[in-house]
Design an enzyme around this catalytic site. Structure first.
Site: not given
Ligand code: ADP
Ligand code: MG
Length: 334
Positions: A16, A146, A212, A251, A253, A266, A268, A272
């Site tokens: 990443e 990602s 992205y 964050r 998910d 998960e 994070n 990002g």
């Protein structure tokens, strides 16, 4: 907060890296607008030497993935006595490891899709181990981000190919029950939920391209859920974040089904932070401009390993000069 000399750590050695460069550049620009002195530290294997010479007051971590998000960099910064943003060593390592995260979620009664794990030694027995687990299933590397190495599989042939693909990125892979539902991401800052955004990719799932490439995913903030459901999702995300011991920005998910189920995929611990990333989008809904979010993250920077005894001075043993193998004295910290 006064002007500080902030090292923004970006780049790094993970898959990443490119995303990290974008996160780091955006954060560095914000820190400069906020009046801080910014040193951009492009992370490579000599990062310990660079950090020793950079004389920064604090490290702003803009790294993702291996060696940056998984506790390794956090451990180095602890040893060097440099306060850093985000979660500590243990929470970072747990959040990066989807297998260990799921074990902790289960201990805390946090719903997560059913799964089993496979190692490189199992490649000859994939179908047998999968047994009656069923399809579709999702195959993913144990420690990636990602959506790198993630596949949705519908039959045994697809499963075998997907496991081999995921094993390119890690020694272990997870096979998870495919959950049909809406994808929702919850932003948190220091354990406090900021809100939930819904991501609706135009592709089969929220893969690397969908994440992205502009225009490939629709975003809905707040997530289109009934008020009680929305609150349930926030509460579940908060529990998951706390179970892993995260702090700073994070964050979570999740997948939310048509029925009554919410599952945590998960957490994070270094989400990002490009201006169009999910956490800044969610934070904007909670009234944070991008710069204010960066300032709030910086304000939470600290050392974790020493508990309440942690301080910004390097531990005494690090300041001590030690004998080098050649017999001469060598200072470990400046
Ligand atoms: N069990 C699952 N059921 C359905 N979709 C999934 C499942 N697990 C992952 N996905 C899809 O794959 C994407 C990436 O998976 P995730 O576990 O969040 O890994 P990463 O760390 O790469 O983001 C998710 O955003 C989602 O779109
Ligand atoms: Mg994810």
């Amino acid at each position: 907060m006064g002007r500080r000399r902030v090292g923004v750590l970006l780049g790094g050695m993970s898959s990443e890296r490119e995303i990290s460069l974008k996160t780091g550049e955006a954060a560095a620009a914000a820190l400069e607008r906020l009046g801080h002195e910014v040193v951009r530290i492009y992370v490579d294997a000599d990062v310990d030497q660079v950090l020793r010479q950079a004389h920064i007051d604090v490290a702003f971590l803009a790294l993702h993935g291996k060696y940056g998000e998984d506790g390794c960099m956090q451990g180095l910064l602890e040893i060097l006595g440099i306060p850093y943003t985000g979660s500590g060593v243990l929470a970072s390592a747990l959040a990066m490891d989807k297998l260990k995260s799921k074990e902790v979620f289960r201990l805390h009664n946090i719903a997560t899709p059913p799964y089993f794990s496979l190692g490189a030694e199992d490649v000859d027995r994939i179908r047998a181990i999968h047994g009656s687990f069923g399809f579709p299933a999702v195959v993913k590397p144990r420690r990636e981000g990602s959506s790198v190495g993630v596949s949705i599989v519908r039959d045994p042939e697809g499963l075998v190919d997907a496991v081999h693909e995921a094993l390119r990125f890690d020694d272990d892979v997870l096979v998870e029950r495919f959950i049909k539902g809406r994808e929702v991401c919850v932003g948190l800052l220091d354990g406090r939920v900021l809100g939930a955004i819904e991501v609706a990719p135009q592709r089969e799932f929220y893969d690397y391209q969908a994440k992205y490439t502009p225009g490939m995913t629709d975003y809905h903030f707040p997530a289109r859920l009934a008020p009680t459901r929305y609150r349930c999702v926030l509460t579940l995300a908060e529990k998951a974040d706390r179970a892993l011991g995260c702090c700073g920005p994070s964050r979570v998910d999740l997948l939310v089904t048509e029925g009554d189920n919410e599952y945590v995929l998960e957490v994070n611990s270094l989400p990002g932070m490009t201006p169009t990333s999910l956490l800044p989008k969610i934070a904007a809904g909670a009234g944070y401009t991008y710069d204010r979010l960066v300032e709030a993250i910086l304000a939470g920077a600290r050392l974790h390993a020493g508990g309440s005894r942690a301080c910004s001075d390097p531990p005494a043993h690090v300041q001590t000069a030690v004998e080098s193998p050649s017999g001469g004295k060598r200072a470990l910290a400046s």
